[in-house]
Design a protein around this motif. Sequence first.
Motif, mmCIF file in Angstrom:
data_model
loop_
_atom_site.group_PDB
_atom_site.id
_atom_site.type_symbol
_atom_site.label_atom_id
_atom_site.label_comp_id
_atom_site.label_asym_id
_atom_site.label_seq_id
_atom_site.Cartn_x
_atom_site.Cartn_y
_atom_site.Cartn_z
ATOM 1 N N ALA A 1 11.628 40.645 61.757
ATOM 2 C CA ALA A 1 12.655 39.645 61.467
ATOM 3 C C ALA A 1 13.866 39.972 62.316
ATOM 4 C CB ALA A 1 13.031 39.663 59.981
ATOM 5 N N PRO B 1 16.716 41.680 55.749
ATOM 6 C CA PRO B 1 16.659 40.216 55.673
ATOM 7 C C PRO B 1 16.351 39.725 54.257
ATOM 8 C CG PRO B 1 14.621 41.079 56.591
ATOM 9 C CD PRO B 1 15.516 42.261 56.390
ATOM 10 N N THR C 1 14.045 30.344 60.247
ATOM 11 C CA THR C 1 14.268 30.020 58.836
ATOM 12 C C THR C 1 15.308 28.932 58.631
ATOM 13 O OG1 THR C 1 15.811 31.896 58.677
ATOM 14 C CG2 THR C 1 13.521 32.275 57.993
ATOM 15 N N LEU D 1 4.457 39.259 57.592
ATOM 16 C CA LEU D 1 5.725 39.457 58.282
ATOM 17 C C LEU D 1 5.644 40.695 59.176
ATOM 18 C CD1 LEU D 1 8.675 38.618 58.686
ATOM 19 C CD2 LEU D 1 9.271 40.097 56.750
ATOM 20 N N LEU E 1 11.566 34.791 61.794
ATOM 21 C CA LEU E 1 10.511 35.615 61.223
ATOM 22 C C LEU E 1 9.305 35.555 62.148
ATOM 23 C CD1 LEU E 1 10.636 34.538 57.447
ATOM 24 C CD2 LEU E 1 11.988 36.298 58.631
#
Length: 288
Positions: free
Chosen positions: A237, A17, A255, A234, A242
């Motif tokens: 993803a 990502p 996002t 994080l 996320l």
Amino acid sequence: MSRAWRCTGLSWDDGGPTLRWEGGRRSGLVRGSRVAFAVVPGSARTCVGARGHGCPTRTGVSGRSTGARCEECARLDRAHSVAADTLADDPRPYRVYLAWFGPGLVKVGITAAERGPARLLEQGAVTFSWLGQGPLMAARRTEELLRAALGVPDRIPYAGKRTVRSALPPAGERAAEPAELHARAVGLAGWPESLERVPFRAVDHGAVFGLEGLRRADAVVSELVAGGVVSGELLAAAGPDLHLATGRGVVVLDTRLMRGWELTGTTEEELTVPVREMGEPGVQDGLF
């Protein structure tokens, strides 16, 4: 104040990502790292335009819109998409696929062969297999055949995908449902002669997305707001989503909500944007 950037979205470059920004800048995302940004105070979200061109009127758009486009730009963007069936003369080969997002969540779709698995990564498909390859309209007719004969949808809302990500069966069991549908699909009468059937071969993205051992999400960011901060570690993803470990639990950030805002870096560790609990209805422009 730090320089402000405008996000153009999340892409999956070389299987990983990456956030993209106007001007060509890219930010690779690594699990375990901190994602932190602030919306510029006093700023407003504006339309991102269509087909690589900016919105001529810089029209304001809702903070909850995942499309981030005004009505006119959204119409222009869709008018030139494969989904709108306006590209019947596209000479490129296309592939038909089955994508699995969790138990009972399987969809059929098509993508340009030259894109490889990018479309499946963008949608957050946990497991997928190709079904066939051929001209665009043959691929489209096959997609419609499967929808009608097998009841397989061509759209699955992201809300459903997010709900099951933390409770998936083991990787070795995830291919069973798409394999069964693949066998039924290739046995159907009515396939276009120009579409070549492809044997079943499951591709699993669980490790790529970081889904193994993923904690259940507590909430989803519903919109960004001027002056708001997003900050968290994080965890995973998948597609545009996320999964972040924050002070208020695991929160999912789509996002696509970042597009159209002026964003800047921050050292703050709070989450100060509106969220909704998992399972609450939200506003969504794209179902894929």
